[in-house]
Write a protein that holds these residues in place. Sequence first.
Motif, PDB file in Angstrom:
ATOM      1  N   HIS A 140      24.966  -1.482 -28.088  1.00 33.85           N
ATOM      2  CA  HIS A 140      25.758  -1.609 -26.875  1.00 33.85           C
ATOM      3  C   HIS A 140      26.745  -0.460 -26.719  1.00 33.85           C
ATOM      4  O   HIS A 140      27.312  -0.264 -25.638  1.00 33.85           O
ATOM      5  N   LEU A 141      26.957   0.272 -27.809  1.00 33.61           N
ATOM      6  CA  LEU A 141      27.932   1.351 -27.789  1.00 33.61           C
ATOM      7  C   LEU A 141      27.297   2.730 -27.828  1.00 33.61           C
ATOM      8  O   LEU A 141      27.937   3.730 -27.500  1.00 33.61           O
ATOM      9  N   GLU A 142      26.045   2.779 -28.263  1.00 31.68           N
ATOM     10  CA  GLU A 142      25.338   4.061 -28.349  1.00 31.68           C
ATOM     11  C   GLU A 142      23.939   3.905 -27.776  1.00 31.68           C
ATOM     12  O   GLU A 142      23.303   2.871 -27.957  1.00 31.68           O
ATOM     13  N   SER A 143      23.446   4.939 -27.123  1.00 32.85           N
ATOM     14  CA  SER A 143      22.100   4.929 -26.552  1.00 32.85           C
ATOM     15  C   SER A 143      21.082   5.361 -27.604  1.00 32.85           C
ATOM     16  O   SER A 143      21.216   6.426 -28.211  1.00 32.85           O
ATOM     17  N   GLU A 144      20.052   4.512 -27.813  1.00 33.82           N
ATOM     18  CA  GLU A 144      18.976   4.885 -28.737  1.00 33.82           C
ATOM     19  C   GLU A 144      18.285   6.166 -28.284  1.00 33.82           C
ATOM     20  O   GLU A 144      17.974   7.037 -29.096  1.00 33.82           O
ATOM     21  N   GLN A 145      18.031   6.277 -26.982  1.00 33.18           N
ATOM     22  CA  GLN A 145      17.361   7.469 -26.472  1.00 33.18           C
ATOM     23  C   GLN A 145      18.203   8.717 -26.718  1.00 33.18           C
ATOM     24  O   GLN A 145      17.684   9.763 -27.117  1.00 33.18           O
ATOM     25  N   ALA A 146      19.511   8.605 -26.528  1.00 31.03           N
ATOM     26  CA  ALA A 146      20.389   9.754 -26.748  1.00 31.03           C
ATOM     27  C   ALA A 146      20.422  10.152 -28.217  1.00 31.03           C
ATOM     28  O   ALA A 146      20.357  11.344 -28.556  1.00 31.03           O
ATOM     29  N   LEU A 147      20.522   9.167 -29.126  1.00 28.83           N
ATOM     30  CA  LEU A 147      20.563   9.478 -30.559  1.00 28.83           C
ATOM     31  C   LEU A 147      19.260  10.112 -31.027  1.00 28.83           C
ATOM     32  O   LEU A 147      19.258  11.087 -31.788  1.00 28.83           O
ATOM     33  N   GLN A 148      18.138   9.553 -30.569  1.00 27.61           N
ATOM     34  CA  GLN A 148      16.850  10.142 -30.949  1.00 27.61           C
ATOM     35  C   GLN A 148      16.701  11.542 -30.346  1.00 27.61           C
ATOM     36  O   GLN A 148      16.182  12.455 -31.001  1.00 27.61           O
ATOM     37  N   SER A 149      17.151  11.707 -29.129  1.00 25.60           N
ATOM     38  CA  SER A 149      17.057  13.018 -28.486  1.00 25.60           C
ATOM     39  C   SER A 149      17.875  14.058 -29.246  1.00 25.60           C
ATOM     40  O   SER A 149      17.422  15.194 -29.434  1.00 25.60           O
ATOM     41  N   LYS A 150      19.050  13.680 -29.701  1.00 23.26           N
ATOM     42  CA  LYS A 150      19.886  14.615 -30.456  1.00 23.26           C
ATOM     43  C   LYS A 150      19.207  14.998 -31.771  1.00 23.26           C
ATOM     44  O   LYS A 150      19.193  16.173 -32.160  1.00 23.26           O
ATOM     45  N   PHE A 151      18.639  14.012 -32.470  1.00 27.63           N
ATOM     46  CA  PHE A 151      17.925  14.299 -33.717  1.00 27.63           C
ATOM     47  C   PHE A 151      16.780  15.278 -33.452  1.00 27.63           C
ATOM     48  O   PHE A 151      16.593  16.255 -34.185  1.00 27.63           O
ATOM     49  N   VAL A 152      15.999  15.017 -32.395  1.00 30.24           N
ATOM     50  CA  VAL A 152      14.853  15.878 -32.075  1.00 30.24           C
ATOM     51  C   VAL A 152      15.319  17.278 -31.685  1.00 30.24           C
ATOM     52  O   VAL A 152      14.747  18.282 -32.133  1.00 30.24           O
ATOM     53  N   MET A 153      16.344  17.382 -30.866  1.00 34.19           N
ATOM     54  CA  MET A 153      16.818  18.692 -30.431  1.00 34.19           C
ATOM     55  C   MET A 153      17.367  19.502 -31.605  1.00 34.19           C
ATOM     56  O   MET A 153      17.169  20.726 -31.677  1.00 34.19           O
ATOM     57  N   GLU A 154      18.034  18.847 -32.532  1.00 30.96           N
ATOM     58  CA  GLU A 154      18.506  19.549 -33.732  1.00 30.96           C
ATOM     59  C   GLU A 154      17.326  20.060 -34.559  1.00 30.96           C
ATOM     60  O   GLU A 154      17.351  21.174 -35.095  1.00 30.96           O
ATOM     61  N   THR A 155      16.290  19.242 -34.666  1.00 38.17           N
ATOM     62  CA  THR A 155      15.084  19.653 -35.392  1.00 38.17           C
ATOM     63  C   THR A 155      14.418  20.846 -34.713  1.00 38.17           C
ATOM     64  O   THR A 155      14.020  21.816 -35.366  1.00 38.17           O
ATOM     65  N   LEU A 156      14.318  20.780 -33.408  1.00 41.52           N
ATOM     66  CA  LEU A 156      13.730  21.886 -32.651  1.00 41.52           C
ATOM     67  C   LEU A 156      14.573  23.152 -32.784  1.00 41.52           C
ATOM     68  O   LEU A 156      14.040  24.259 -32.923  1.00 41.52           O
ATOM     69  N   LYS A 157      15.877  23.001 -32.759  1.00 41.46           N
ATOM     70  CA  LYS A 157      16.774  24.153 -32.894  1.00 41.46           C
ATOM     71  C   LYS A 157      16.563  24.850 -34.232  1.00 41.46           C
ATOM     72  O   LYS A 157      16.443  26.089 -34.293  1.00 41.46           O
ATOM     73  N   ARG A 158      16.495  24.075 -35.312  1.00 39.90           N
ATOM     74  CA  ARG A 158      16.289  24.675 -36.638  1.00 39.90           C
ATOM     75  C   ARG A 158      14.902  25.298 -36.757  1.00 39.90           C
ATOM     76  O   ARG A 158      14.732  26.345 -37.377  1.00 39.90           O
ATOM     77  N   THR A 159      13.916  24.629 -36.161  1.00 40.06           N
ATOM     78  CA  THR A 159      12.545  25.155 -36.232  1.00 40.06           C
ATOM     79  C   THR A 159      12.444  26.493 -35.521  1.00 40.06           C
ATOM     80  O   THR A 159      11.869  27.458 -36.050  1.00 40.06           O
ATOM     81  N   LEU A 160      12.981  26.577 -34.318  1.00 36.92           N
ATOM     82  CA  LEU A 160      12.924  27.826 -33.573  1.00 36.92           C
ATOM     83  C   LEU A 160      13.722  28.929 -34.269  1.00 36.92           C
ATOM     84  O   LEU A 160      13.288  30.082 -34.315  1.00 36.92           O
ATOM     85  N   ALA A 161      14.879  28.590 -34.818  1.00 36.00           N
ATOM     86  CA  ALA A 161      15.694  29.587 -35.522  1.00 36.00           C
ATOM     87  C   ALA A 161      14.931  30.161 -36.708  1.00 36.00           C
ATOM     88  O   ALA A 161      15.013  31.367 -36.985  1.00 36.00           O
ATOM     89  N   ALA A 162      14.165  29.324 -37.398  1.00 35.50           N
ATOM     90  CA  ALA A 162      13.371  29.809 -38.528  1.00 35.50           C
ATOM     91  C   ALA A 162      12.296  30.790 -38.085  1.00 35.50           C
ATOM     92  O   ALA A 162      11.832  31.614 -38.883  1.00 35.50           O
ATOM     93  N   GLY A 163      11.907  30.718 -36.812  1.00 33.78           N
ATOM     94  CA  GLY A 163      10.920  31.651 -36.268  1.00 33.78           C
ATOM     95  C   GLY A 163      11.536  32.811 -35.515  1.00 33.78           C
ATOM     96  O   GLY A 163      10.818  33.598 -34.893  1.00 33.78           O
ATOM     97  N   GLY A 164      12.857  32.903 -35.547  1.00 34.81           N
ATOM     98  CA  GLY A 164      13.537  34.017 -34.882  1.00 34.81           C
ATOM     99  C   GLY A 164      13.807  33.792 -33.415  1.00 34.81           C
ATOM    100  O   GLY A 164      14.016  34.754 -32.661  1.00 34.81           O
ATOM    101  N   ALA A 165      13.850  32.528 -32.977  1.00 37.30           N
ATOM    102  CA  ALA A 165      14.085  32.215 -31.566  1.00 37.30           C
ATOM    103  C   ALA A 165      15.364  31.402 -31.413  1.00 37.30           C
ATOM    104  O   ALA A 165      15.809  30.719 -32.333  1.00 37.30           O
ATOM    105  N   ASP A 166      15.924  31.471 -30.224  1.00 37.91           N
ATOM    106  CA  ASP A 166      17.140  30.758 -29.870  1.00 37.91           C
ATOM    107  C   ASP A 166      16.794  29.658 -28.873  1.00 37.91           C
ATOM    108  O   ASP A 166      16.302  29.942 -27.773  1.00 37.91           O
TER     109      ASP A 166
END
Length: 453
Positions: free
Chosen positions: A55-81
């Motif tokens: 009731h205090l946090e959105s499941e979709q928002a929390l999962q989205s943040k986890f995924v976006m952080e994963t994508l950010k690290r993955t792209l950085a490892a390949g030399g992308a921003d």
Amino acid sequence: MTDPKAPVAIWPDIPEPLMPYSPAVKAADWIFVSGQLASDFKTGIAPEAIPANPHLESEQALQSKFVMETLKRTLAAGGADISKDVARIWQWLPWETPTYDDFLNDNSWPDGLSITPYLDTRNEYIFEPRPASTAVSIRALPVRDAHIEIDMIAITDGSEPEGFSPGPEVPMPLAGYSPALRRGDWIFLAGEVPTDWVGDYGEARSMGPESALAKDARVNPHVWYGSEIEAQTDYTLWKLQKIAESAGGSFKRVVKAEVYIGHPSDYEGMDKVWKKWFPDNPPARVVIPYMGLGTRGSKIEIALTLLADDSELEIETIHTTEAPEPFSHEPQAVKVGNFLFLSQQMACDSNGVLAEGMLRHKNFPWYGLPGKNQMAYMMKNIAAICEAGGTKVENIVRRACFHDEGDHFADSIEEWAKYFPGVKPASTTMKIGGPLVVEGANTMLDLIAYVPD
């Protein structure tokens, strides 16, 4: 001599997937990122992506943040921003509706689904001009309770992203993505639906069935004439043509098309209109049914990848007699520069009929592995198309896999993995929850391969 553009797997410090794929593959300055979910691949959804109090946090928002952080690290490892190098993004959202019966009744609307928590999160990571985007609902993802899967293509060729908006005659989308994004020679067009982004909303008098469809995409329900899928396809392609022109492109230079439809029965009408817009040398194409579309009343969404008109790259249509002819209006593949874009692959012949031996015999229901057999059949054809395009199966860099009900996933993926002893392609897998356009086919593949110089 080592090919500096050859595919390289990217393995950042993220949860290691359970399936045989690379988190990302870099080839010729393009990075193909696998579909990422908010999973630790040990327990299911990662603990940090589960709200302590829903009731205090959105499941979709929390999962989205986890995924976006994963994508950010993955792209950085390949030399992308992640903030500026993503050219194309796909968002797959499992939802209970539309049901199979809804699709049968021409309803492709995911009733009750909102992606606002995701969009708010995404916009913290990806800045203007935002990448060309597709977001559709599907039946299920391979991790229980996953609310979103995201995959993307990023480009690290040194070019700057340029976003383009069409003139006032083409309605602008509401979700904050670029209708067209140019990176160097390439133009990526976001998934377009047959809407004016207003429809009947707020109208005192309805213009037709309750929907967000543009007037030009509708047919008169009070006469015998007209085809909804043809009208919607025609209007959507008109919009895409205008958007392409605003970015310096044209339909003569379209390389790849992704078409998302509701029920498979919409395929015929869509293809009829397609022939009008692409009479000669049509682009590679994949058509995916049972897609929940983001505007009420829509039966189709189309996204295009094309070359800018001033690009010196050449488009080559690929054909081989060692694989079946496509059963509709697309080539086996299209080659441009270092990439081969394959059209949809299913275990069928040139008439769109399932190949012999692809199902269990009705009198021997315990025998046979349809997933393995269909994948082996497809891979034989894919190998022939790759060879005709100047490459080989091992150079496939991106795979999107669509299963009907997912019953044959295990033997299908096991067979797929045999062909990639080295770099495993980036991969996204989902269940669409209904029979494919080819009756009896349990899997459809959408593939891109690297082509050496």
